[in-house]
Design an enzyme around this catalytic site. Structure first.
Site, PDB file in Angstrom:
ATOM      1  N   SER A 138       0.949  -1.299  -0.085  1.00 21.67           N
ATOM      2  CA  SER A 138       0.056   0.095   0.059  1.00 21.67           C
ATOM      3  C   SER A 138       0.834   1.218  -0.045  1.00 21.67           C
ATOM      4  O   SER A 138       2.264   1.234   0.294  1.00 21.67           O
ATOM      5  CB  SER A 138      -0.726   0.097   1.314  1.00 21.67           C
ATOM      6  OG  SER A 138      -1.472   1.222   1.474  1.00 21.67           O
ATOM      7  N   TYR A 151      -3.534  -0.913  10.229  1.00 21.67           N
ATOM      8  CA  TYR A 151      -3.275  -1.124   8.889  1.00 21.67           C
ATOM      9  C   TYR A 151      -1.870  -0.572   8.331  1.00 21.67           C
ATOM     10  O   TYR A 151      -1.214  -1.399   7.371  1.00 21.67           O
ATOM     11  CB  TYR A 151      -4.325  -0.461   7.997  1.00 21.67           C
ATOM     12  CG  TYR A 151      -4.339  -0.520   6.565  1.00 21.67           C
ATOM     13  CD1 TYR A 151      -4.894  -2.006   5.999  1.00 21.67           C
ATOM     14  CD2 TYR A 151      -3.850   0.001   5.410  1.00 21.67           C
ATOM     15  CE1 TYR A 151      -4.986  -2.006   4.599  1.00 21.67           C
ATOM     16  CE2 TYR A 151      -3.739  -0.058   4.111  1.00 21.67           C
ATOM     17  CZ  TYR A 151      -4.287  -1.235   3.650  1.00 21.67           C
ATOM     18  OH  TYR A 151      -4.344  -1.447   2.368  1.00 21.67           O
ATOM     19  N   LYS A 155       1.119  -2.822   6.889  1.00 20.75           N
ATOM     20  CA  LYS A 155       1.597  -2.456   5.486  1.00 20.75           C
ATOM     21  C   LYS A 155       3.021  -2.203   5.834  1.00 20.75           C
ATOM     22  O   LYS A 155       3.982  -2.529   4.694  1.00 20.75           O
ATOM     23  CB  LYS A 155       0.725  -1.516   4.928  1.00 20.75           C
ATOM     24  CG  LYS A 155      -0.717  -2.048   4.364  1.00 20.75           C
ATOM     25  CD  LYS A 155      -0.548  -3.187   3.672  1.00 20.75           C
ATOM     26  CE  LYS A 155      -1.953  -3.685   3.093  1.00 20.75           C
ATOM     27  NZ  LYS A 155      -1.906  -4.767   1.995  1.00 20.75           N
ATOM     28  N   THR A 187     -12.089   0.048  -4.420  1.00 18.60           N
ATOM     29  CA  THR A 187     -12.573  -1.418  -4.000  1.00 18.60           C
ATOM     30  C   THR A 187     -13.818  -1.411  -2.965  1.00 18.60           C
ATOM     31  O   THR A 187     -13.851  -0.515  -2.129  1.00 18.60           O
ATOM     32  CB  THR A 187     -11.546  -2.262  -3.538  1.00 18.60           C
ATOM     33  OG1 THR A 187     -10.967  -1.813  -2.079  1.00 18.60           O
ATOM     34  CG2 THR A 187     -10.254  -2.136  -4.428  1.00 18.60           C
TER      35      THR A 187
END
Length: 296
Positions: A138, A151, A155, A187
């Site tokens: 990411s 997150y 990542k 997404t």
């Protein structure tokens, strides 16, 4: 030659977009995800493009999950040529407000599961004399943002792990380690995120299509580039954080609170982090995208 490609997170979003891209290239696909309904839908879409598809409803966050996926792929197709590590879950919330179980599952899925998968598939690649692992990281592998700390941590760790693994694999020339680093992508992950902010989450603009990431994934399996960024935000946020970190900190906090977390009230939810939400799945979350200019 027909290739055997394993795609974790293949039921939705970037993983599903990659599956559809590979399916056009006469590939045997192994799609791995938790949701059997979405897996069946993704597999049917790939079969319509001529691919032979095996679906595996396996949670990659469990200790035995990656090895089970490896073994099933080899039993069905005899080998694995490419492993695309695209499985991912997302959560919003301050460090204090995010439940321990949600934080831990984000790290287990987005980092530890992919580390286990690499450990599982590497002996097979060595025995065959080669293979490719593509980690889907990411922009948050390289920069930080508020209210998404779990997150970001996962990542960041995934990029560091991929780079260390690539260095180890210098002694095994046939084994290639690649990383694709998307920015804000259209997404369904934002509709399925865990959320403990009291606000409604939106992807930070500019948003680009998942198919652009899928094209990059397919390209790096054959090309020489080690790491590829996808998305316009790549060209702004990374240099700003490097050159003016205090300015970046204020900028990204303001951006997140105004555009990433809208003032529409939202009840606390674990989303699809702790358990799958069964539905047919999709590539797109129907977020407004940056238009792509095609050459005339």
């Amino acid at each position: 030659m027909v290739r055997v490609v394993v795609i974790t997170g293949g039921s939705r979003g970037i993983g599903r977009a990659a599956a559809l891209r590979f399916a056009r290239r006469d590939t045997r696909l192994v799609l791995v995800a938790r949701d059997e309904v979405a897996l069946a839908s993704a597999a049917e879409a790939c079969r319509r493009r001529g691919a032979e598809v095996l679906t595996l409803a396996i949670d990659l966050a469990t200790p035995e999950g990656p090895a089970r996926a490896r073994d099933a792929a080899i039993v069905r197709f005899g080998r694995i040529d490419v492993w695309v590590a695209a499985a991912s879950v997302f959560s919003y919330g301050s460090v204090e407000d995010t439940p321990d179980a949600v934080r831990d599952r984000v790290v287990e899925t987005n980092l530890v599961g992919h580390m286990r998968a690499a450990r599982a598939v590497l002996p097979h690649f060595r025995a065959r004399g080669g293979g490719t692992i593509v980690f889907v990281g990411s922009l948050y592998s390289q920069v930080a943002g508020p209210y998404v700390s779990s997150y970001v941590a996962a990542k960041h760790g995934l990029l560091g792990f991929a780079r260390s693994l690539r260095q180890e694999m210098l002694a095994h020339r046939g084994i290639r380690v690649r990383v694709v680093l998307p920015a804000s992508i259209d997404t369904p992950i934002y509709q399925r995120t865990a959320n403990y902010t009291g606000r409604t989450p939106f992807p930070l603009p500019p948003v680009v299509s998942a198919d652009r990431v899928a094209r990059a994934i397919v390209r790096v399996t054959r090309g020489r580039r080690l790491e590829v960024g996808v998305g316009a935000a790549q060209f702004v946020t990374r240099p700003l954080q490097a050159i003016a970190p205090r300015v970046y900190d204020r900028f990204i906090r303001a951006l997140q609170r105004t555009l990433g977390l809208r003032r529409r009230p939202a009840a606390p939810t674990p989303g699809a982090v702790l358990a799958p939400q069964h539905d047919p799945g999709a590539v797109s979350g129907s977020w407004p995208r940056v238009p792509v200019r095609r050459p005339r």
